[in-house]
Design a protein around this motif. Structure first.
Motif, mmCIF file in Angstrom:
data_model
loop_
_atom_site.group_PDB
_atom_site.id
_atom_site.type_symbol
_atom_site.label_atom_id
_atom_site.label_comp_id
_atom_site.label_asym_id
_atom_site.label_seq_id
_atom_site.Cartn_x
_atom_site.Cartn_y
_atom_site.Cartn_z
ATOM 1 N N UNK A 44 0.856 -1.181 0.000
ATOM 2 C CA UNK A 44 0.000 0.000 0.000
ATOM 3 C C UNK A 44 0.895 1.235 0.000
ATOM 4 N N UNK A 45 0.930 1.940 -1.126
ATOM 5 C CA UNK A 45 1.802 3.110 -1.268
ATOM 6 C C UNK A 45 0.998 4.368 -0.954
ATOM 7 N N UNK A 46 0.720 4.578 0.321
ATOM 8 C CA UNK A 46 -0.129 5.681 0.739
ATOM 9 C C UNK A 46 0.506 6.394 1.921
ATOM 10 N N UNK A 47 0.877 7.662 1.738
ATOM 11 C CA UNK A 47 1.552 8.406 2.788
ATOM 12 C C UNK A 47 0.618 8.730 3.947
ATOM 13 N N UNK A 88 7.354 22.723 5.961
ATOM 14 C CA UNK A 88 5.918 22.630 5.700
ATOM 15 C C UNK A 88 5.515 23.588 4.582
ATOM 16 N N UNK A 89 5.956 24.836 4.698
ATOM 17 C CA UNK A 89 5.587 25.845 3.704
ATOM 18 C C UNK A 89 6.172 25.522 2.339
ATOM 19 N N UNK A 316 -2.177 17.466 -2.982
ATOM 20 C CA UNK A 316 -1.231 16.357 -3.131
ATOM 21 C C UNK A 316 -0.181 16.345 -2.033
ATOM 22 N N UNK A 317 0.094 17.502 -1.439
ATOM 23 C CA UNK A 317 1.126 17.602 -0.410
ATOM 24 C C UNK A 317 0.598 17.386 1.005
ATOM 25 N N UNK A 318 -0.711 17.405 1.194
ATOM 26 C CA UNK A 318 -1.258 17.282 2.546
ATOM 27 C C UNK A 318 -0.861 15.975 3.232
ATOM 28 N N UNK A 319 -0.900 14.817 2.541
ATOM 29 C CA UNK A 319 -0.435 13.588 3.207
ATOM 30 C C UNK A 319 1.026 13.680 3.644
ATOM 31 N N UNK A 320 1.868 14.288 2.800
ATOM 32 C CA UNK A 320 3.282 14.421 3.162
ATOM 33 C C UNK A 320 3.452 15.370 4.342
ATOM 34 N N UNK A 321 2.687 16.452 4.365
ATOM 35 C CA UNK A 321 2.765 17.380 5.486
ATOM 36 C C UNK A 321 2.345 16.690 6.781
#
Length: 503
Positions: A44-47, A88-89, A316-321
């Protein structure tokens, strides 16, 4: 900014656990195990899922701490650092930039160039590596580049007789190269912003880090390119056909203007925020003028939902954040427990690590090992290794650029391709599946063609052993070939200051 967690806390102020000092690593351990299970076990490739595992680790660890309030204060201190806030920014802005390049068809332009050249299958392997390098360099997204390139370059190359193993290795290698030096890559940003100057205020600037990193990355890329060309000519045959890639289009090449503007500003101004802003403005203007995007594809709404690469990029960046929040919270907990200081003190008190070469070896090992433990996820791995590398390298006067480069190149080399725990190899293997008449490859088959990570590892080891490219921090943060006598005088007869004050 200030916090107790980055100073050598007095024993009474340190965060303690009911299970002893190693309790500080409960959350990272749960995170590492969960990451491995999701990526390797469940595939499962899900951050978002990985971020959830990180928060689960924090929750479990909090109940084993001697004081919930002290535990969560330490976690908040980790999240509230200048390094984390900057990251984050930047990730949110970089997400928009990467989405812009994807939406405007940069990859189809590069593929069109290769197609029009009527190259053989053997040469196509090297071209695949170079195209993937360029796309990854432009977007700063290694895994995203791999997922985008396999349906195009892997199938096209296999159709003209190129070796599937070499094609997969070329796409993997190109993605890692771009991630290694792209100014907008999360790993580049992390490796820079976790290294603090000691003789002036501030963190290592991304532009300077990238400039100094080229001396290691470009030779490794050159070696890999030659290896792909030779191996491709020996194993492949055939010539390209005009209709190999139906969606190849030269119009995407207009976005090279935005890429050039971004890279130029990043190198000259050494300000990533300015570079990303210039790249977004130039790219948006070019896309609208050339018809690569409509106003609605930039920012708009349709059927009651937002549209455009600006909102898509942020989303797209919210999971990484979320993942970054969990990881920085863990770092804050480990630091507040005093374990970082203990580890650093143990390393720098050992005679083998008191030289510049020994310190660099420790930095390289920390970068590689942290990445391996976190299933080849180089971003989170560098977030853990960064504070350690900062303290270890500063103790012998190494320049922040050098610390950043040794750590990052070790992580982007062997750190990302250990087959039993490599997200990169797993994604590459998944990228070869589902195509009729083209073989599905295992991670072990692709490993043998990962030429760039192997070449980068060799360059890193050579650099550490010989001292090639080693720089020390001088007054006002300038790069010096030899240690600054003033720095050595300050350190003589005293223990290195391993605690980090936050600025």
């Amino acid at each position: 900014m200030s916090t107790q967690s980055r100073t050598e806390a007095q024993p009474s102020k340190r965060l303690e656990f009911r299970v002893g000092a190693l309790g500080a690593f409960i959350a990272p351990l749960i995170f590492a195990i969960g990451t491995f299970v999701y990526f390797v076990g469940f595939v499962v490739l899900d951050l978002t899922a990985i971020a959830a595992v990180g928060f689960l680790g924090l929750f479990v660890a909090s109940w084993l701490a001697k004081g919930q309030e002290k535990f969560w204060n330490a976690a908040i201190d980790g999240i509230a650092s200048r390094t984390s806030a900057t990251l984050f920014l930047l990730m949110l802005l970089v997400g928009v930039l990467a989405q812009m390049f994807k939406a405007t068809g940069v990859s189809s332009g590069f593929v069109w160039l290769a197609q029009e050249a009527h190259i053989s299958g053997g040469v196509f392997v090297m071209i695949t590596f170079l195209i993937t390098c360029a796309i990854a360099l432009a977007t700063g997204s290694s895994l995203g580049t791999m997922l985008a390139m396999f349906p195009i370059l892997y199938t096209a190359g296999a159709a003209i007789g190129a070796s599937p193993v070499l094609l997969a290795g070329a796409i993997l290698s190109g993605a890692i190269f771009g991630d290694n030096i792209a100014p907008i890559s999360d790993t580049t940003v992390i490796s820079a912003t976790t290294q603090r100057y000691r003789r002036r205020a501030g963190l290592a600037d991304v532009g300077g880090v990238v400039r100094s990193r080229l001396r290691y990355a470009l030779p490794a890329a050159g070696i890999a390119a030659v290896a792909f060309l030779v191996a491709g000519l020996l194993t492949s045959s055939g010539s390209a056909q005009s209709n190999i890639v139906a969606d190849a289009s030269p119009t995407g090449l207009w976005m090279l203007l935005a890429i050039a503007a971004l890279i130029l500003v990043a190198f000259i101004a050494r300000d990533l925020f300015l570079a990303v802003g210039v790249g977004l403005v130039v790219g948006t203007v070019v896309a609208l003028v050339t018809g690569l995007a409509t106003p609605g594809q930039v920012l708009g709404a349709a059927d009651g939902a937002p549209t455009g690469y600006i909102t898509d990029g942020l989303s797209s960046m919210l999971p990484l954040v979320c993942l970054l929040v969990a990881v920085f919270a863990m770092i804050g907990v480990v630091e507040s427990s005093g374990m970082f200081d203990r580890i650093v003190e143990a390393i720098i008190s050992s005679p083998r690590f008191q030289s510049a070469r020994g310190a660099e070896a420790a930095i390289g090992l920390s970068g590689a090992l942290c990445t391996v433990v976190l299933a080849g996820l180089n971003g989170p791995g560098l977030m853990f290794a960064g504070p350690l590398s900062d303290k270890i390298g500063a103790a012998v006067g190494l320049h922040p650029y050098r610390r950043s480069n040794v750590m990052d190149c070790a992580a982007m080399g062997v750190g990302v391709i250990v087959p039993i725990a490599s997200t990169f190899l797993l994604v590459a293997s998944l990228g070869t599946q589902g195509y009729e008449g083209i073989p599905e490859l295992s991670v072990f088959a692709i490993l043998g063609a990962a030429f760039y990570p192997f070449a980068l590892t060799a360059m890193t080891v050579f650099s550490i052993v010989t001292g090639w490219g080693r720089r020390y921090e001088g007054r006002d943060g300038v790069e010096l070939v030899e240690p600054d006598p003033e720095w050595q005088a300050e350190m003589t007869g005293t223990l290195p200051v391993v605690g980090l004050e936050r600025r």
